[in-house]
Design an enzyme around this catalytic site. Structure first.
Site, PDB file in Angstrom:
ATOM      1  N   LYS A  46       0.813  -1.195   0.000  1.00 58.49           N
ATOM      2  CA  LYS A  46       0.000   0.000   0.000  1.00 58.49           C
ATOM      3  C   LYS A  46       0.862   1.267   0.000  1.00 58.49           C
ATOM      4  CE  LYS A  46      -3.382  -2.173   3.142  1.00 58.49           C
ATOM      5  NZ  LYS A  46      -3.916  -2.070   4.519  1.00 58.49           N
ATOM      6  N   GLU A 102       7.975   2.658  -5.758  1.00 58.58           N
ATOM      7  CA  GLU A 102       7.977   2.082  -4.408  1.00 58.58           C
ATOM      8  C   GLU A 102       8.199   3.190  -3.373  1.00 58.58           C
ATOM      9  OE1 GLU A 102       7.059   0.159  -2.345  1.00 58.58           O
ATOM     10  OE2 GLU A 102       8.403  -1.516  -1.935  1.00 58.58           O
ATOM     11  N   ILE A 104       9.741   2.911  -0.173  1.00 53.30           N
ATOM     12  CA  ILE A 104      10.997   2.955   0.579  1.00 53.30           C
ATOM     13  C   ILE A 104      11.785   1.663   0.377  1.00 53.30           C
ATOM     14  CG2 ILE A 104       9.874   2.117   2.711  1.00 53.30           C
ATOM     15  CD1 ILE A 104      11.768   4.023   4.279  1.00 53.30           C
ATOM     16  N   VAL A 105      13.099   1.809   0.309  1.00 52.12           N
ATOM     17  CA  VAL A 105      13.982   0.644   0.287  1.00 52.12           C
ATOM     18  C   VAL A 105      14.726   0.608   1.609  1.00 52.12           C
ATOM     19  CG1 VAL A 105      16.082  -0.323  -0.728  1.00 52.12           C
ATOM     20  CG2 VAL A 105      14.227   0.432  -2.202  1.00 52.12           C
ATOM     21  N   ASP A 106      14.544  -0.509   2.311  1.00 50.51           N
ATOM     22  CA  ASP A 106      15.184  -0.688   3.615  1.00 50.51           C
ATOM     23  C   ASP A 106      16.272  -1.758   3.437  1.00 50.51           C
ATOM     24  OD1 ASP A 106      15.803  -0.955   6.252  1.00 50.51           O
ATOM     25  OD2 ASP A 106      13.811  -1.464   6.947  1.00 50.51           O
ATOM     26  N   GLY A 108      16.111  -3.878   1.053  1.00 53.36           N
ATOM     27  CA  GLY A 108      16.171  -4.046  -0.395  1.00 53.36           C
ATOM     28  C   GLY A 108      15.566  -5.362  -0.880  1.00 53.36           C
ATOM     29  N   THR A 110      12.445  -6.503  -0.900  1.00 49.37           N
ATOM     30  CA  THR A 110      11.204  -6.357  -1.656  1.00 49.37           C
ATOM     31  C   THR A 110      11.496  -5.923  -3.096  1.00 49.37           C
ATOM     32  OG1 THR A 110      10.127  -5.672   0.399  1.00 49.37           O
ATOM     33  CG2 THR A 110       8.926  -5.264  -1.657  1.00 49.37           C
ATOM     34  N   ASP A 161       3.521   3.605   6.750  1.00 48.89           N
ATOM     35  CA  ASP A 161       2.729   3.322   7.948  1.00 48.89           C
ATOM     36  C   ASP A 161       3.562   2.678   9.055  1.00 48.89           C
ATOM     37  OD1 ASP A 161       3.077   0.788   6.534  1.00 48.89           O
ATOM     38  OD2 ASP A 161       1.718  -0.019   8.039  1.00 48.89           O
TER      39      ASP A 161
END
Ligand code: IMP
Ligand code: MG
Length: 178
Positions: A46, A102, A104-106, A108, A110, A161
């Site tokens: 989402k 997208e 955010i990349v945390d 990576g 996803t 979120d």
């Protein structure tokens, strides 16, 4: 701006700062895709829905919007494990110019999974547009368009979120730990 909700530490990116950067990225995309005959834009649900809505409304090149939803096995709020598709695209992307949008990349994981999966569907081109990247040791997945690099803290707002809360704040803020 009124007072911050008590669970938030500080505003990391104001609505105005985000808006300005989104316009810059849209200009860049409009330039880069000017001769491509249209972009097939994939928003990742989402978290990317607000970024996607603002970004696409600034584009001056033809584009269509589609969505995917992904989920991680054993996902907690701060760790994403193996990724799986829980909602797929409506159409094949073979031969199309595809842009993943997208939030955010945390780690990576996803984006890496998505990039490899969509590459297998033989698009004419595949690029990624990410609003935020955390400064940490992430997987080496290509980010072609990046909004901002941020510290490795949990952020919420503008689509992002914590347990589905705070998504519709107009700014991006750092969440208090525990
Ligand atoms: P990754 O697979 O570790 O890169 O995590 C990517 C996904 O985790 C994002 O698409 C977000 O849904 C979520 N995520 C990671 N960091 C944050 C954060 O700081 N706030 C909200 N969601 C986050
Ligand atoms: Mg996400």
């Amino acid at each position: 701006m009124g007072e911050l909700p008590s669970d938030l530490v500080r505003v990391v990116l104001s609505a105005e700062t985000i808006h300005n950067r989104v316009c810059e990225i849209a200009d860049q995309l409009s330039e880069d895709y000017a001769d491509k005959g249209g972009i097939y834009i994939i928003g990742i649900l989402k978290g990317a829905f607000i970024f996607l809505a603002d970004l696409t409304r600034q584009l001056t090149v033809p584009h269509v919007v589609d969505f995917m939803a992904l989920s991680s096995y054993g996902k907690t709020d701060t760790f994403s494990g193996a990724v799986r598709i829980i909602m797929d695209l409506r159409e094949p992307i073979e031969g199309r110019h595809v842009l993943i949008v997208e939030d955010i990349v945390d780690s990576g994981h996803t984006l890496d999974y998505l990039y490899r999966t969509l590459t297998g569907r033989k698009p004419a081109s595949l690029r990624t547009c990410v609003l935020l990247e955390k400064k940490r040791d992430s997987l080496d997945v290509p980010i072609h368009y990046l909004g901002f690099e941020i510290k490795d803290v949990w952020v919420v707002g503008y689509g992002l979120d914590f347990a589905d809360a705070y998504r519709t704040l107009p700014y991006i803020a750092e969440l208090k730990r525990d």
